[in-house]
Design a protein around this motif. Structure first.
Motif, PDB file in Angstrom:
ATOM      1  N   VAL A 109       0.843  -1.212   0.000  1.00 20.56           N
ATOM      2  CA  VAL A 109       0.000   0.000   0.000  1.00 20.56           C
ATOM      3  C   VAL A 109       0.872   1.252   0.000  1.00 20.56           C
ATOM      4  CG1 VAL A 109      -1.680   1.310   1.358  1.00 20.56           C
ATOM      5  CG2 VAL A 109      -1.963  -1.149   1.063  1.00 20.56           C
ATOM      6  N   THR A 110       1.925   1.252   0.796  1.00 24.93           N
ATOM      7  CA  THR A 110       2.827   2.410   0.825  1.00 24.93           C
ATOM      8  C   THR A 110       3.502   2.599  -0.515  1.00 24.93           C
ATOM      9  OG1 THR A 110       3.208   2.006   3.176  1.00 24.93           O
ATOM     10  CG2 THR A 110       4.738   3.480   2.072  1.00 24.93           C
ATOM     11  N   GLY A 111       3.872   1.499  -1.163  1.00 25.14           N
ATOM     12  CA  GLY A 111       4.467   1.592  -2.498  1.00 25.14           C
ATOM     13  C   GLY A 111       3.528   2.231  -3.501  1.00 25.14           C
ATOM     14  N   ILE A 112       2.265   1.901  -3.401  1.00 28.35           N
ATOM     15  CA  ILE A 112       1.267   2.520  -4.291  1.00 28.35           C
ATOM     16  C   ILE A 112       1.161   4.015  -3.994  1.00 28.35           C
ATOM     17  CG2 ILE A 112      -1.202   2.611  -4.847  1.00 28.35           C
ATOM     18  CD1 ILE A 112      -1.192  -0.479  -4.354  1.00 28.35           C
ATOM     19  N   LEU A 113       1.131   4.357  -2.703  1.00 20.52           N
ATOM     20  CA  LEU A 113       1.013   5.769  -2.327  1.00 20.52           C
ATOM     21  C   LEU A 113       2.259   6.571  -2.704  1.00 20.52           C
ATOM     22  CD1 LEU A 113      -0.685   5.402   1.172  1.00 20.52           C
ATOM     23  CD2 LEU A 113      -1.757   6.038  -1.005  1.00 20.52           C
ATOM     24  N   LEU A 114       3.431   5.934  -2.680  1.00 16.01           N
ATOM     25  CA  LEU A 114       4.670   6.630  -3.042  1.00 16.01           C
ATOM     26  C   LEU A 114       4.894   6.689  -4.548  1.00 16.01           C
ATOM     27  CD1 LEU A 114       7.160   5.238  -0.368  1.00 16.01           C
ATOM     28  CD2 LEU A 114       6.205   7.541  -0.498  1.00 16.01           C
ATOM     29  N   GLY A 115       4.033   6.069  -5.307  1.00 16.72           N
ATOM     30  CA  GLY A 115       4.192   6.018  -6.761  1.00 16.72           C
ATOM     31  C   GLY A 115       3.746   7.291  -7.451  1.00 16.72           C
ATOM     32  N   PRO A 116       3.831   7.280  -8.768  1.00 15.62           N
ATOM     33  CA  PRO A 116       3.503   8.487  -9.532  1.00 15.62           C
ATOM     34  C   PRO A 116       2.028   8.874  -9.464  1.00 15.62           C
ATOM     35  CG  PRO A 116       3.924   6.634 -10.999  1.00 15.62           C
ATOM     36  CD  PRO A 116       4.279   6.182  -9.617  1.00 15.62           C
ATOM     37  N   GLY A 117       1.156   7.898  -9.198  1.00 15.18           N
ATOM     38  CA  GLY A 117      -0.271   8.199  -9.155  1.00 15.18           C
ATOM     39  C   GLY A 117      -0.698   9.025  -7.971  1.00 15.18           C
ATOM     40  N   VAL A 118      -0.017   8.894  -6.834  1.00 15.95           N
ATOM     41  CA  VAL A 118      -0.401   9.645  -5.638  1.00 15.95           C
ATOM     42  C   VAL A 118       0.663  10.686  -5.306  1.00 15.95           C
ATOM     43  CG1 VAL A 118      -1.035   9.484  -3.208  1.00 15.95           C
ATOM     44  CG2 VAL A 118      -1.774   7.707  -4.780  1.00 15.95           C
TER      45      VAL A 118
END
Length: 188
Positions: A39-48
């Motif tokens: 989840v943190t990886g998703i949040l740290l990605g370009p989308g967020v």
């Protein structure tokens, strides 16, 4: 700053933020560390992060830094697959081949199917499928990503149930690990 300095900042972010959320937020009962990391990886990605703070994102996750992070990720996957292979007892798995096959098939098939269903729904909306991709490619690609991402969660789930050392569970993990390695090799 040099690429190495920015890389060290990225490593610090990637390793410490999920761990701090997991420990300080005391989420271990609800979500294992690997789920918090995803989840943190998703949040740290370009989308967020990239959308909210594009300057910071572009500074920390420059192309050479991302390339170095990907190299470390490849080594981690290779080590994970190697450890799963060490854990597999082929004699026990073969003796219980029916249970092992069903467990391995469901451990791979269910996340793949669920990912494909979600991707098929997402493909109905504009902006999800790229201009050069066919819808079926998007659906299968998202399904494979879900199937591969489920491997560490599977291991933690089997460990929590105290059946990780059972032959069928061991065969399931080895099958998933091999699939993870193959899908990564094919994506190059």
């Amino acid at each position: 700053m040099t690429t190495i300095e920015v890389f060290l900042i990225a490593i610090l972010i990637v390793f410490t933020i999920p761990y701090l959320v997991w420990r300080v937020g005391r989420t271990e009962y609800y979500a294992p560390l690997v789920v918090v990391q995803i989840v943190t990886g998703i949040l740290l990605g370009p989308g967020v992060l990239g959308a909210v703070f594009p300057g910071y994102y572009d500074f920390v996750f420059q192309a050479p830094v991302v390339q170095a992070l990907n190299g470390i990720a490849w080594w981690a996957v290779i080590c994970f697959v190697w450890l799963a292979g060490i854990e597999l007892d082929l004699r026990s798995a073969w003796a219980d081949r029916r249970d092992s096959s069903v467990t391995a098939g469901l451990a791979l098939g269910m996340p793949l199917l669920a990912g494909c269903v979600v991707a098929a729904v997402l493909a109905l909306y504009d902006g999800w499928v790229g201009p050069r991709a066919a819808t079926w490619q998007f659906v299968v690609g998202v399904g494979m990503c879900c199937a591969v991402t489920a491997l560490p969660i599977l291991v933690l789930f089997l460990e929590k149930l105290a059946i990780l050392r059972e032959p069928s569970a061991s065969a399931s993990c080895a099958t998933r690990a091999w699939t993870t390695l193959r899908s990564g090799a094919c994506s190059r």
